[in-house]
Design an enzyme around this catalytic site. Structure first.
Site, PDB file in Angstrom:
ATOM      1  N   ARG A  18      23.711  17.824 -24.741  1.00 35.78           N
ATOM      2  CA  ARG A  18      23.635  16.981 -25.939  1.00 35.78           C
ATOM      3  C   ARG A  18      24.995  16.798 -26.596  1.00 35.78           C
ATOM      4  O   ARG A  18      25.374  15.679 -26.957  1.00 35.78           O
ATOM      5  CB  ARG A  18      22.636  17.563 -26.944  1.00 35.78           C
ATOM      6  CG  ARG A  18      21.200  17.504 -26.445  1.00 35.78           C
ATOM      7  CD  ARG A  18      20.242  18.149 -27.425  1.00 35.78           C
ATOM      8  NE  ARG A  18      20.605  19.554 -27.606  1.00 35.78           N
ATOM      9  CZ  ARG A  18      20.299  20.289 -28.662  1.00 35.78           C
ATOM     10  NH1 ARG A  18      19.626  19.764 -29.678  1.00 35.78           N
ATOM     11  NH2 ARG A  18      20.654  21.551 -28.737  1.00 35.78           N
ATOM     12  N   ASN A  36      16.630  17.526 -27.043  1.00 36.61           N
ATOM     13  CA  ASN A  36      15.919  18.317 -26.048  1.00 36.61           C
ATOM     14  C   ASN A  36      14.424  18.085 -26.215  1.00 36.61           C
ATOM     15  O   ASN A  36      13.926  17.971 -27.341  1.00 36.61           O
ATOM     16  CB  ASN A  36      16.196  19.808 -26.232  1.00 36.61           C
ATOM     17  CG  ASN A  36      17.580  20.211 -25.777  1.00 36.61           C
ATOM     18  OD1 ASN A  36      18.217  19.519 -24.998  1.00 36.61           O
ATOM     19  ND2 ASN A  36      18.045  21.341 -26.252  1.00 36.61           N
TER      20      ASN A  36
END
Length: 88
Positions: A18, A36
Site C-alpha cells: 500500500r 487491504n
C-alpha cells in the site's frame, strides 16, 4: 480521464504494497486509494490519464520487492474525479 479498480492476489499484505503504491501513484500523478482486504488481497482504485493509470496497473502486477503477486483483476469504472491518493 479513466478509472480502474484492481484486485491483487498473492503475498501482498505485510510487504509495504500500500505505501509503495501510494508513492508510485504520486510519481505518476494518479489519484485514488488502496486498501487491504480481509481475504489477504489488496484492492486499489486508480484515476488519471490512461497512460499513467496503465503504468500503475502494470506496477500492480509485480508490486514492491517483497511481494509475490499471483493474480490481478482489473475492472473499468466511470471516473469520480478524485484528486488525491490515499491509503485506506
Amino acid at each position: 480521464m479513466v478509472r480502474r479498480r484492481v484486485l491483487v492476489s498473492g503475498v501482498v499484505q505485510g510487504v509495504f504494497f500500500r505505501d509503495t503504491c501510494r508513492r508510485v501513484a504520486g510519481q505518476q500523478g494518479v489519484a485514488g486509494w488502496v486498501r487491504n482486504l480481509r481475504d489477504g488481497r489488496v484492492e486499489a482504485v486508480f484515476e488519471g490519464t490512461a497512460e499513467n493509470v496503465d503504468r500503475l496497473v502494470a506496477w500492480s502486477r509485480r508490486g514492491p520487492a517483497d511481494a509475490e503477486v499471483t493474480g490481478v483483476t482489473v475492472a473499468e469504472e466511470p471516473p469520480e474525479g478524485l484528486t488525491a491518493f490515499e491509503i485506506r
